[in-house]
Write an enzyme that holds these catalytic residues in place. Structure first.
Site, PDB file in Angstrom:
ATOM      1  CG  ASP A  39      78.852  -5.210  64.641  1.00 20.00           C
ATOM      2  OD1 ASP A  39      78.549  -5.904  63.651  1.00 20.00           O
ATOM      3  OD2 ASP A  39      78.133  -4.280  65.046  1.00 20.00           O
ATOM      4  CE  LYS A  58      64.691  -6.461  68.433  1.00 20.26           C
ATOM      5  NZ  LYS A  58      66.001  -6.332  69.092  1.00 20.26           N
ATOM      6  CG  ASN A  91      72.714  -2.425  70.026  1.00 22.61           C
ATOM      7  OD1 ASN A  91      71.733  -1.677  70.008  1.00 22.61           O
ATOM      8  ND2 ASN A  91      73.579  -2.488  69.014  1.00 22.61           N
ATOM      9  CG  ASP A 145      77.789 -14.718  64.655  1.00 22.38           C
ATOM     10  OD1 ASP A 145      76.704 -14.406  65.198  1.00 22.38           O
ATOM     11  OD2 ASP A 145      77.860 -15.466  63.658  1.00 22.38           O
ATOM     12  CE1 TYR A 200      63.758  -6.018  64.983  1.00 21.02           C
ATOM     13  CE2 TYR A 200      61.713  -4.840  65.402  1.00 21.02           C
ATOM     14  CZ  TYR A 200      63.082  -4.936  65.521  1.00 21.02           C
ATOM     15  OH  TYR A 200      63.783  -3.958  66.177  1.00 21.02           O
TER      16      TYR A 200
END
Ligand SMILES: NC(=O)c1ccc[n+]([C@@H]2O[C@H](COP(=O)([O-])OP(=O)(O)OC[C@H]3O[C@@H](n4cnc5c(N)ncnc54)[C@H](O)[C@@H]3O)[C@@H](O)[C@H]2O)c1
Length: 264
Positions: free
Chosen positions: A37, A161, A87, A60, A157
């Site tokens: 993360d 996706k 994720n 990153d 977004y």
């Protein structure tokens, strides 16, 4: 069922939210987990709660060098890499007229480039582990219901996706054609109670012309056949299943856990 004994996983964006809960369930199922993360403090805190079975790496997802280091750190510490969970993700919450080019490029960098780089740069380690494993290695990509149907709150977004949904299928086909023994599947959550879930509710409230988040939450829940928002645990269970040998015959597929919202 859904056991991951002896498996090693790398999960991006796992300092909090769905990723952190997935790390917890994976450790519970017998896996070793590397958590990557950009939120270093939060990531180390999550690892502290998981003990020796977990490791924090600064990752990153838009940075190639970080991916090399993260995959190497997982292999150095735990000996191999069987599972990659792409994720990490960003939500924008702006409509087409309000979004800037810079915001779109940032969204693409994390939600799309991040998934491409993770898949490409973890591939050598995943291929190697697959040779020693009865059912091969696994990649699970976090898409969304917004990657299956249009989004009323965030079209950009949704575009990223949708890309993750089809990249999952294409990667599954490429790796199968090449005989790599790496399954690739996507997870499609509905609205889930996390920091990103709060952002989704704030956007919905704004679009309703209010700043009453609870009114937005009530509206979301009213529209959900199951009558509640999802929890990180609802999604983490699906990810663990897709990563486990119980999903050995699944590749290029999507698992929807959305309280029934896309059924109507
Ligand atoms: N919460 C929802 O309602 C929902 C619904 C559908 C899909 N999803 C997807 O599930 C995934 C996890 O979402 P969440 O709800 O846990 O969100 P979250 O915001 O709680 O967690 C996302 C994590 O990704 C990390 N991240 C952001 N940019 C990064 C980068 N460049 N490199 C590495 N890490 C980075 C963040 O620091 C954070 O820890 C995302 O891909 C999201 O799009 C969430």
């Amino acid at each position: 069922m859904n056991r991951l004994d002896g498996k090693v996983a790398l999960i991006s964006g796992a300092a909090r939210g769905i990723g952190a809960e997935t790390a917890r369930l994976m450790v519970e199922a017998g896996a070793k987990v590397a958590i990557g993360d950009v939120l270093d403090e939060r990531g180390r805190e999550t690892v502290r709660t998981l003990g020796d079975a977990a490791l924090y790496v600064r990752l990153d997802v838009t940075n190639e060098e970080d991916w090399h280091m993260a995959a190497a750190a997982a292999v150095d510490r735990f000996g191999k890499l069987d599972i990659l969970v792409n994720n990490a993700g960003l939500f924008l919450g702006k409509d087409i007229e309000a979004a800037s080019l810079a915001e779109w490029e940032r969204l693409c960098a994390v939600n799309l480039t991040g998934v491409f780089l993770g898949t490409k740069l973890c591939l050598p380690a995943l291929r190697e582990a697959a040779q020693q494993s009865a059912h091969g290695s696994a990649i699970v990509n976090l898409a969304s219901t917004a990657g299956l149907v249009g989004s009323t709150q965030d079209p950009l977004y949704s575009m990223t996706k949708g890309g993750v949904t089809l990249f999952t299928k294409s990667a599954a086909l490429e790796f199968a054609r090449k005989g790599y023994r790496i399954r690739v599947n996507s997870m499609h959550p509905g609205t889930i109670d996390t920091d990103m879930g709060d952002q989704v509710l704030a956007t919905r409230a704004r679009n309703l012309g209010t700043n009453d988040i609870e009114a937005a939450r009530r509206q979301v829940i009213e529209r959900l056949p199951i009558g509640r928002m999802g929890t990180p645990n609802d999604i983490a269970k699906g990810i663990v299943f897709l990563a486990s040998d119980d999903a050995a015959f699944m590749t290029g597929a999507g698992l929807v856990a959305d309280g029934g919202i896309t059924a109507q």
